[in-house]
Enzyme design. Sequence first.
Site, PDB file in Angstrom:
ATOM      1  N   ALA A   1       0.884  -1.135   0.166  1.00  0.00           N
ATOM      2  CA  ALA A   1       0.113   0.037  -0.072  1.00  0.00           C
ATOM      3  C   ALA A   1       0.871   1.018  -0.146  1.00  0.00           C
ATOM      4  O   ALA A   1       0.615   2.170  -0.590  1.00  0.00           O
ATOM      5  CB  ALA A   1      -0.694  -0.110   1.270  1.00  0.00           C
TER       6      ALA A   1
ATOM      7  N   HIS B   1      -6.631  -3.373   5.100  1.00  0.00           N
ATOM      8  CA  HIS B   1      -7.612  -4.401   6.149  1.00  0.00           C
ATOM      9  C   HIS B   1      -8.832  -3.642   6.228  1.00  0.00           C
ATOM     10  O   HIS B   1      -9.301  -3.090   5.254  1.00  0.00           O
ATOM     11  CB  HIS B   1      -6.948  -4.578   7.444  1.00  0.00           C
ATOM     12  CG  HIS B   1      -5.475  -5.302   7.243  1.00  0.00           C
ATOM     13  ND1 HIS B   1      -5.258  -6.359   6.329  1.00  0.00           N
ATOM     14  CD2 HIS B   1      -4.397  -4.969   7.683  1.00  0.00           C
ATOM     15  CE1 HIS B   1      -4.177  -6.700   6.660  1.00  0.00           C
ATOM     16  NE2 HIS B   1      -3.377  -5.925   7.277  1.00  0.00           N
TER      17      HIS B   1
END
Length: 184
Positions: free
Chosen positions: A19, A56
């Site tokens: 990310a 997440h």
Amino acid sequence: MSSEISSLKIAVPGTLTSAFLALRIFNSDIRYEVVPFDQIIAAVENGTCEAGLLIHEGQLFYETMGLHKILDLGEWWHEKTGLPLPMGGNAIRRDLDPDIIHQVSQHLRDSIKYSLDHREDALQYALQFARDMDPELADRFVALWVNERTLDYGERGREAVRRLLAEGFSRGIIPHSVDVQFVK
């Protein structure tokens, strides 16, 4: 958009995450602070950081916390490359015995396949680690990250991994060119 992000202090889950690599490819001039992934929303809420790079389950419920999306890196990457944005993955040392590499790969694949084939049981097991996540949200989260592409990236997925790492190297984010080899 890129200049707007440069002006913000962004809470990130780590500097060695896919990310963060995608964010740095989008804009290498960001200001950031490393914050545990499950504390990023709180860091934005309490003003420690002005924005957060969510991974997440935070990706699924940030709106319920009164936050809004500035950029979806997956959408940006897809528009830029036509490929999915690879997030996470398993790696193994190349100097291990080839039989060991294949055994580990097969065990991981078997475990993922078992979870897909027994989704309800796997979800119930995972919920004990989900920090009070309701089952419906947990199911959405699992569907994002555990699916058929988890079993086999496919050629587009493999190309996406190669492209992400090559972009990171060409922009000086990754110090060495990465020769990605996939275990079959």
